[in-house]
Design an enzyme around this catalytic site. Sequence first.
Site, PDB file in Angstrom:
ATOM      1  N   SER A 163       0.991  -0.424  -4.707  1.00  0.00           N
ATOM      2  CA  SER A 163       0.632  -1.630  -3.967  1.00  0.00           C
ATOM      3  C   SER A 163       0.954  -1.443  -2.491  1.00  0.00           C
ATOM      4  CB  SER A 163       1.377  -2.861  -4.511  1.00  0.00           C
ATOM      5  OG  SER A 163       2.765  -2.762  -4.255  1.00  0.00           O
ATOM      6  N   GLY A 164       0.370  -2.291  -1.680  1.00  0.00           N
ATOM      7  CA  GLY A 164       0.672  -2.306  -0.257  1.00  0.00           C
ATOM      8  C   GLY A 164       1.004  -3.720   0.165  1.00  0.00           C
ATOM      9  N   ARG A 165       1.685  -3.839   1.309  1.00  0.00           N
ATOM     10  CA  ARG A 165       1.972  -5.166   1.847  1.00  0.00           C
ATOM     11  C   ARG A 165       2.152  -5.066   3.350  1.00  0.00           C
ATOM     12  NH1 ARG A 165       7.260  -4.856  -0.630  1.00  0.00           N
ATOM     13  NH2 ARG A 165       8.243  -2.941   0.097  1.00  0.00           N
ATOM     14  N   ASP A 221       7.362   6.753   3.736  1.00  0.00           N
ATOM     15  CA  ASP A 221       8.091   5.534   3.367  1.00  0.00           C
ATOM     16  C   ASP A 221       9.561   5.805   3.073  1.00  0.00           C
ATOM     17  OD1 ASP A 221       7.580   6.831   0.942  1.00  0.00           O
ATOM     18  OD2 ASP A 221       6.327   5.224   0.144  1.00  0.00           O
ATOM     19  N   THR A 222       9.879   6.991   2.566  1.00  0.00           N
ATOM     20  CA  THR A 222      11.289   7.293   2.323  1.00  0.00           C
ATOM     21  C   THR A 222      12.063   7.431   3.621  1.00  0.00           C
ATOM     22  OG1 THR A 222      10.650   8.456   0.307  1.00  0.00           O
ATOM     23  CG2 THR A 222      12.893   8.792   1.080  1.00  0.00           C
ATOM     24  N   THR A 269       8.405   3.823  -7.548  1.00  0.00           N
ATOM     25  CA  THR A 269       7.614   4.691  -8.416  1.00  0.00           C
ATOM     26  C   THR A 269       8.291   6.056  -8.546  1.00  0.00           C
ATOM     27  OG1 THR A 269       5.575   3.559  -7.770  1.00  0.00           O
ATOM     28  CG2 THR A 269       5.350   5.758  -8.716  1.00  0.00           C
ATOM     29  N   ASN A 316      13.130  14.990  -5.461  1.00  0.00           N
ATOM     30  CA  ASN A 316      12.267  13.968  -6.075  1.00  0.00           C
ATOM     31  C   ASN A 316      12.570  13.860  -7.561  1.00  0.00           C
ATOM     32  OD1 ASN A 316      11.046  14.445  -3.548  1.00  0.00           O
ATOM     33  ND2 ASN A 316       9.064  13.791  -4.326  1.00  0.00           N
TER      34      ASN A 316
END
Length: 492
Positions: free
Chosen positions: A16-18, A241-242, A263, A300
Amino acid sequence: MTEIATVAAADLGASSGRVMLARVGRDLLDLSELHRFGNEPVRVGGTLHWDVLALYRGVLDGLRAAGRAAPGGLDGIGIDSWAVDYGLLDATGALIGNPVGYRDERTEGVMARVHAQLDPARLYAVTGLQNLPFNTIYQLVAARGTPAAAAAHRMLLMPDLLAYWLTGEQGAELTNASTTGLLDATTGDWSTELITALDLDRDLFAPVRQPGERIGTLRPDVAETTGLKPSVPVLAVGSHDTASAVVGVPADGDRFAYISCGTWSLVGLELPAPVLTEAGRQAGFTNEAGVDGTVRYLRNVMGLWLVQESLRVWSAQGRPDDLAALLDEAARQPAFVSVVDPDDPVFLPPGDMPARIADFCRRTGQPAPASPAALVRCIVESLALAHARTVRRARELADRDVEAVHLVGGGARNELLCQLTADACGLPVVAGPVEATALGNALVQARAIGAIDGSLADLRGLLRRHTPTRRYLPSTDPGPAAWTGLQARLYR
């Protein structure tokens, strides 16, 4: 100097995105969600693609909402996303097809082909990157010889592609570029050695940008679509994003490990320099660039993907898929009945995750989970065990003491996972903020604009004053010996 920065943080995840609106000042940190949209890959002709135009539309819709929510206007826009995936542009700057998703099968066997040509130890010495089959280096080799690759003039990673559509400016932000397997971990620039050895076109690779750099202002058509002023700057943030999530870790000091849990679980340490040892390579650790010259020394772990895919399968079958209820029931299940290795390649592609987990348990002489709650318990215990194993190994390889583990992202809501991670690590787990990625994105923007200043430690001090966290202490029942035995059983 701006006293208070009002910025939009576009945060795109693999599901998802926001778009979030943040107001940031020397004693202010306020974050609100404005627009959320789905991100579901689409399989066409046997290839798994990202619907990047839908993602871009979601960003535009979010920016339009941000303009309405900030009558005084926006001071900046920053974009972060997952790593490794990219779009190819032709000579006119047009996108050549939808980007292929990292879970696509096209890279099967490619890593072995590349390693037959380039010594894996040399690859690691240059890039410091964990060898994962979906890294950009292997995707580009897999695409070599295709019509799309033949027509390509520029490769842009996902956040750079969206920033290009907003501004018309092309570039490669450092933290995401460092995940490709083609960036030199020492120089922070593209590795001519590797690009030449693999017969890739050097012009594919855009100039590297630093977090905090001004990318450009909005194109006139974007300003008209969103209702924003054309003068609004788009700023480079920790676009992996990390990298933004690690900025958003409210740690006090440097003796901490982090788990950015969604995720994927990205588990590791923040270091001043890469650790390019053979032991680190053998253990699967990666050196990715962070903000302010830091290194994200991490590994990961497959993460909550196993739960997400299980919920999707159960929903399609018409079975209950209420995660909160399942976690409550899972907490009452017997401990240590069955565990799996979350990083087994069988769990990477989309598919029937409950069936794969049951098969793994049977193959390893363990009972298959008898109910959805038992399966969720199996997954959560397995993740806690993988978290602990990774934290311990990172400490050993980097010779770094760790006093607490900060768990940020969506997994911070999962009380069972947080407690079991504390138990397995034998260390306190500080959970939160859930929105660490968007907060890290906004903080880097606000500092670039001049609303705040200082080091990462100063940014984290602002976080600690304005974001709630929850502390989980290790329990003595069943105790460290039981977790050690469980690890021996799984990783023998």
